[in-house]
Enzyme design. Structure first.
Site, PDB file in Angstrom:
ATOM      1  N   THR A  12      26.489  36.634  25.012  1.00 58.51           N
ATOM      2  CA  THR A  12      27.644  36.624  25.910  1.00 58.51           C
ATOM      3  C   THR A  12      28.747  37.558  25.445  1.00 58.51           C
ATOM      4  O   THR A  12      29.887  37.429  25.866  1.00 58.51           O
ATOM      5  CB  THR A  12      28.227  35.205  26.020  1.00 58.51           C
ATOM      6  OG1 THR A  12      28.472  34.736  24.696  1.00 58.51           O
ATOM      7  CG2 THR A  12      27.291  34.263  26.723  1.00 58.51           C
ATOM      8  N   SER A 234      39.084  34.322  17.020  1.00 53.79           N
ATOM      9  CA  SER A 234      38.754  34.420  18.436  1.00 53.79           C
ATOM     10  C   SER A 234      38.655  35.875  18.841  1.00 53.79           C
ATOM     11  O   SER A 234      39.356  36.729  18.306  1.00 53.79           O
ATOM     12  CB  SER A 234      39.823  33.712  19.273  1.00 53.79           C
ATOM     13  OG  SER A 234      40.701  34.654  19.844  1.00 53.79           O
ATOM     14  N   LYS A 235      37.772  36.121  19.813  1.00 51.05           N
ATOM     15  CA  LYS A 235      37.540  37.527  20.146  1.00 51.05           C
ATOM     16  C   LYS A 235      38.728  38.127  20.882  1.00 51.05           C
ATOM     17  O   LYS A 235      38.880  39.337  20.914  1.00 51.05           O
ATOM     18  CB  LYS A 235      36.225  37.722  20.900  1.00 51.05           C
ATOM     19  CG  LYS A 235      36.085  37.039  22.215  1.00 51.05           C
ATOM     20  CD  LYS A 235      34.719  37.429  22.809  1.00 51.05           C
ATOM     21  CE  LYS A 235      34.322  36.451  23.896  1.00 51.05           C
ATOM     22  NZ  LYS A 235      32.929  36.531  24.263  1.00 51.05           N
ATOM     23  N   ARG A 236      39.572  37.294  21.450  1.00 52.95           N
ATOM     24  CA  ARG A 236      40.752  37.845  22.112  1.00 52.95           C
ATOM     25  C   ARG A 236      41.828  38.246  21.105  1.00 52.95           C
ATOM     26  O   ARG A 236      42.571  39.186  21.296  1.00 52.95           O
ATOM     27  CB  ARG A 236      41.319  36.849  23.107  1.00 52.95           C
ATOM     28  CG  ARG A 236      40.762  37.024  24.504  1.00 52.95           C
ATOM     29  CD  ARG A 236      41.141  35.896  25.422  1.00 52.95           C
ATOM     30  NE  ARG A 236      40.531  34.636  24.993  1.00 52.95           N
ATOM     31  CZ  ARG A 236      39.265  34.319  25.196  1.00 52.95           C
ATOM     32  NH1 ARG A 236      38.472  35.150  25.808  1.00 52.95           N
ATOM     33  NH2 ARG A 236      38.765  33.170  24.782  1.00 52.95           N
ATOM     34  N   ARG A 237      41.903  37.509  20.020  1.00 52.46           N
ATOM     35  CA  ARG A 237      43.011  37.717  19.092  1.00 52.46           C
ATOM     36  C   ARG A 237      42.612  38.517  17.841  1.00 52.46           C
ATOM     37  O   ARG A 237      43.393  39.286  17.311  1.00 52.46           O
ATOM     38  CB  ARG A 237      43.518  36.329  18.689  1.00 52.46           C
ATOM     39  CG  ARG A 237      44.798  36.286  17.942  1.00 52.46           C
ATOM     40  CD  ARG A 237      45.184  34.836  17.661  1.00 52.46           C
ATOM     41  NE  ARG A 237      44.044  34.041  17.245  1.00 52.46           N
ATOM     42  CZ  ARG A 237      43.811  32.795  17.659  1.00 52.46           C
ATOM     43  NH1 ARG A 237      44.623  32.201  18.488  1.00 52.46           N
ATOM     44  NH2 ARG A 237      42.742  32.146  17.238  1.00 52.46           N
TER      45      ARG A 237
END
Ligand code: GLU
Length: 469
Positions: A12, A234-237
């Site tokens: 994903t 986290s991949k966003r941060r």
């Protein structure tokens, strides 16, 4: 009994460093036990999966030393949909699961509270299968589920606190929780080593193993990986993609050594150790269950040490992708024809002691391959002071007069030019360095000038003079 472990990523997105850590732990455990490592791609969530991400997983595993062909698989969860449905059917037929047509709102209306788990309303309604009816597992009213976990001891869960959870959706498709168990079962998995984030699923899954009549695996939930603020990576941060580290120029050996230190340490007061030592000494039972801090600064320092430990030849080879560009690494600022491997080999040992990640090679050597250096304006403004123009003239004259073009005499000449003006060598160097390389920091200046050659050095000093008027 042959130990069989699996790594079961969902394709994903990029390959998470925490996933890489779990994969390595599975890999080592299998090796130590004379067991088998199985790769299973959990691709049932069609909306979120993409084939290129599967390829990304395979190549990322390759990169950290889990090579294609040396493990069983990859298997694809989506190929086993029939088995997942059959298991759901068996649970239903055996009375271990029941159909339910409640919506979340229905449950909330009945319990008069926030939704905090299913209330069991349909348990004894005897609903038959039908569109919109989910299949729920009937959890035991009594007793407890004891999870045997190599890292966490025996986490124990009271069965009556485990809600009757959904195992197949209203459209008949089995959910992850069930599919994951059925696959582990049919692949003969004996040890499930996975991230702590899945621990809340474990009692439910173990109940499924029991209900399906198979002895549950031994579990090991490896610690969550956190950033410096103790937040889950986290991949966003955070920078979490293994590929990002690879493309920035982290060495696979440094990376896997570092990943294994997340929650574990080798014997003695050491952190940087050969992979063979890690394979020998690592113990799942010795993994610390507390959150593991992913310290990028430390990883960087590690990588620098690994870079310095390479032979010059290996270092030169390792730098290649950044010197030429690849599918995933941006090309350098020079044209391929401008690159000169002999020139690079001459400065490689100087660069090897100074960079921490391989991509840093480019700004250190670009002045050698570009027709004109890339001038960093801030560096220029800092280095060029009153008197710099005159100093550059004097340096140009001194360099022209040198009988031979080698680092030592170049240095002596500039030292003399500086001394005549009451300047220490460092001060005299700054305008020369920025004129020739475009930067205030870089490889040792005099060796750099020697490699660049007299003609090109003089041309750049003259060009800088023109820029200064
Ligand atoms: N596919 C799950 C994930 O990527 C792994 C589940 C498991 O290891 O049991 O988080």
């Amino acid at each position: 009994m042959t130990v069989r472990v699996r790594f079961a990523p969902s394709p994903t997105g990029m390959f998470h460093v925490g996933g890489a850590r779990s994969a390595l732990q599975n890999w080592i455990y299998a090796k130590q036990q004379g067991g088998v490592f199985v790769l299973r791609i959990e691709d049932t969530d069609a909306a979120r999966n993409r084939p290129e991400w599967t390829e990304g997983i395979l190549s990322a595993l390759d990169w950290i030393g889990i090579a294609r062909g040396s493990y069983e698989g990859p298997y694809f969860q989506s190929s086993y949909a029939g088995e997942h449905r059959a298991a759901a059917q068996r649970l239903y037929e055996g009375g271990r699961a029941y159909y339910c047509d409640c919506t979340r709102e229905d449950v909330q209306a009945r319990t008069g509270s926030q939704y905090s788990g299913y209330d069991g309303y349909c348990r004894d309604r005897g609903l038959t299968p039908g569109e919109g009816r989910a299949l729920r597992f009937r959890t035991p009213d009594e007793g407890e589920t004891v999870v045997v976990d190599l890292i966490r001891g025996e986490p124990t869960f009271e069965n009556k606190l485990i809600e009757d959870f959904v195992i197949a959706r209203g459209n008949g498709s089995p959910v992850f929780l069930l599919a994951n168990v059925v696959d582990d079962m049919s692949m003969g998995i004996t040890h499930v080593i996975r991230a702590e984030e899945h621990l809340p699923n474990t009692p439910k899954q173990q109940l499924l193993w029991d209900a399906l009549g198979v002895k549950p695996p031994v579990w090991a939930h490896v610690p969550v990986v956190v950033n410096e603020k103790r937040q889950k990576l986290s991949k966003r941060r955070d920078k979490v993609a293994l590929e990002a580290y690879r493309d920035e120029g982290y060495l696979a050996d440094a990376m896997r050594n570092y990943l294994m230190l997340l929650g574990w340490a080798p014997s003695g007061d050491r952190e940087i150790v050969p992979w063979s030592v890690i394979e020998e000494e690592f113990r799942l039972e010795g993994v610390n269950p507390s959150p593991a801090f992913f310290d990028e600064k430390k990883l960087r320092a590690f990588n620098g040490e690994y870079i310095r430990a390479l032979s010059v030849e290996d270092f030169v080879a390792a730098c290649r992708p950044w010197l030429t560009g690849t599918d995933t690494i941006a090309p350098p600022p020079w044209q391929p024809a401008e690159f000169d491997a002999t020139v690079f080999a001459a400065v490689a040992p100087l660069a090897q002691t100074r960079i921490a990640v391989l991509s840093e090679i480019v700004p250190n050597v670009d002045f050698l391959f570009l027709a004109d250096p890339l001038i960093d304006e801030a560096a220029w403004a800092k280095a060029m002071k009153e008197g710099s123009a005159e100093l550059l003239d004097a340096a140009t004259a001194a360099f022209e007069a040198l009988p031979s073009w080698e680092a030592e005499p170049i240095k002596a000449a500039l030292e003399a030019v500086g001394a005549e003006r009451g300047l220490k060598l460092g001060k005299a160097q700054a305008p020369v360095r920025v004129a020739v390389t475009g930067r205030t920091v870089g490889l040792p200046l005099f060796e750099s000038l020697e490699v660049l050659g007299r003609e090109r050095t003089l041309a750049r000093l003259r060009a800088a003079r023109v820029r200064l008027v």
